[in-house]
Design a protein around this motif. Sequence first.
Motif, mmCIF file in Angstrom:
data_model
loop_
_atom_site.group_PDB
_atom_site.id
_atom_site.type_symbol
_atom_site.label_atom_id
_atom_site.label_comp_id
_atom_site.label_asym_id
_atom_site.label_seq_id
_atom_site.Cartn_x
_atom_site.Cartn_y
_atom_site.Cartn_z
ATOM 1 N N UNK A 28 -3.976 -6.010 -5.358
ATOM 2 C CA UNK A 28 -2.807 -5.156 -5.597
ATOM 3 C C UNK A 28 -2.828 -4.593 -7.023
ATOM 4 N N UNK A 29 -2.527 -3.294 -7.172
ATOM 5 C CA UNK A 29 -2.685 -2.638 -8.476
ATOM 6 C C UNK A 29 -1.443 -2.703 -9.361
ATOM 7 N N UNK A 30 -0.638 -3.763 -9.232
ATOM 8 C CA UNK A 30 0.625 -3.836 -9.963
ATOM 9 C C UNK A 30 0.541 -4.883 -11.074
ATOM 10 N N UNK A 31 1.220 -4.636 -12.198
ATOM 11 C CA UNK A 31 1.259 -5.652 -13.250
ATOM 12 C C UNK A 31 2.043 -6.882 -12.796
ATOM 13 N N UNK A 32 1.672 -8.039 -13.355
ATOM 14 C CA UNK A 32 2.269 -9.306 -12.937
ATOM 15 C C UNK A 32 2.756 -10.086 -14.151
ATOM 16 N N UNK A 33 3.900 -10.696 -13.990
ATOM 17 C CA UNK A 33 4.459 -11.603 -14.991
ATOM 18 C C UNK A 33 4.374 -12.998 -14.392
ATOM 19 N N UNK A 34 3.578 -13.864 -15.000
ATOM 20 C CA UNK A 34 3.153 -15.086 -14.326
ATOM 21 C C UNK A 34 3.359 -16.310 -15.216
ATOM 22 N N UNK A 35 3.975 -17.337 -14.658
ATOM 23 C CA UNK A 35 3.963 -18.647 -15.294
ATOM 24 C C UNK A 35 2.601 -19.279 -15.007
ATOM 25 N N UNK A 36 1.961 -19.820 -16.023
ATOM 26 C CA UNK A 36 0.585 -20.317 -15.915
ATOM 27 C C UNK A 36 0.550 -21.567 -15.032
ATOM 28 N N UNK A 37 0.208 -21.386 -13.762
ATOM 29 C CA UNK A 37 0.201 -22.494 -12.810
ATOM 30 C C UNK A 37 -0.825 -23.555 -13.178
ATOM 31 N N UNK A 74 0.837 -1.205 0.000
ATOM 32 C CA UNK A 74 0.000 0.000 0.000
ATOM 33 C C UNK A 74 0.871 1.255 0.000
ATOM 34 N N UNK A 75 1.998 1.209 0.730
ATOM 35 C CA UNK A 75 2.904 2.366 0.747
ATOM 36 C C UNK A 75 3.480 2.624 -0.651
ATOM 37 N N UNK A 76 3.827 1.555 -1.350
ATOM 38 C CA UNK A 76 4.353 1.706 -2.706
ATOM 39 C C UNK A 76 3.287 2.264 -3.644
ATOM 40 N N UNK A 77 2.073 1.742 -3.534
ATOM 41 C CA UNK A 77 0.989 2.202 -4.398
ATOM 42 C C UNK A 77 0.661 3.665 -4.122
ATOM 43 N N UNK A 78 0.684 4.057 -2.834
ATOM 44 C CA UNK A 78 0.363 5.443 -2.478
ATOM 45 C C UNK A 78 1.355 6.423 -3.083
ATOM 46 N N UNK A 79 2.597 5.989 -3.287
ATOM 47 C CA UNK A 79 3.623 6.844 -3.886
ATOM 48 C C UNK A 79 3.680 6.715 -5.398
ATOM 49 N N UNK A 80 2.812 5.857 -5.958
ATOM 50 C CA UNK A 80 2.811 5.613 -7.410
ATOM 51 C C UNK A 80 4.180 5.152 -7.916
ATOM 52 N N UNK A 81 4.888 4.413 -7.085
ATOM 53 C CA UNK A 81 6.195 3.904 -7.500
ATOM 54 C C UNK A 81 5.997 2.734 -8.462
ATOM 55 N N UNK A 82 6.718 2.709 -9.576
ATOM 56 C CA UNK A 82 6.613 1.577 -10.495
ATOM 57 C C UNK A 82 6.975 0.261 -9.805
ATOM 58 N N UNK A 83 6.095 -0.723 -9.925
ATOM 59 C CA UNK A 83 6.284 -2.031 -9.289
ATOM 60 C C UNK A 83 5.826 -3.110 -10.260
#
Length: 256
Positions: free
Chosen positions: A71-80, A52-61
């Motif tokens: 969580x509002x961050x993009x994800x790179x995912x292996x298809x489980x 939440x602290x990272x999102x509040x600062x709009x830091x790229x994640x």
Amino acid sequence: AQQGLTPVLCTQTAGGVTESEYVDLLLEQQVAGVVFAGGAYAQRDADHAHYDRLAARNLPVVLINAAIDDLPFPRVVCDDADAMEQAAEHLLALGHERIGLVLGPRDHVPSERKLAAFQAVCERAGVPFDDALVVRSLYSLQSGQASAARLIEQGATGILCASDPLALGAVRAVRRARLSTPGDVSVIGYDDSAFMASADPPLTTIRQPIEAMGRAAVDFLVSQIDGTLGPVDELLFEPELVVRRSTGAARHRAKS
């Protein structure tokens, strides 16, 4: 580094610096962005305040592998789900019906996806699903050995593990039970870590496309830094079943 950034690697060890403390440290250093290759984002019941602290600062994640939905961050995912389907169908084709799973904690999102996919494969194949053949574990060789020992007692002839160290622990458990892999119990890992082809026996495992996933994560991060990244939720990468000698035809056994 190829993108002109200076990478800083933060690693966690038991009793060491926490993920939350690392986030505070990185924010103090005014980093341009963060790629998480593991963390509390994959567990529903964990503390997520540092995200939440990272999102509040709009830091790229960017997050690597599956995460909770909030969580509002993009994800790179292996298809489980695809990974589990490939592994389960491989064992079913070899005649295994009592297939055990060694997964992460109950609130672990990748493990949730693996379990749901396994249940779907069993339903399609007309094979009864037995909840007694699902064991929750820490991601270590020792935990894999203890978990697999329980599955062997339940008469499992095939064991699907959520990581390669867990699978190596399962092979050790088979030996401790005076059985053989794959003669009595087939074992499948996950990751295709270094030296799995040199294990005894060479480990059948699921290979994640690590290099492609890493490049995608960096591309997502740099695009956020540049302000050019469009809407992204989850980018799925296809895993590959690598068949080696730790899997073979089922030899049906009674429960111990």
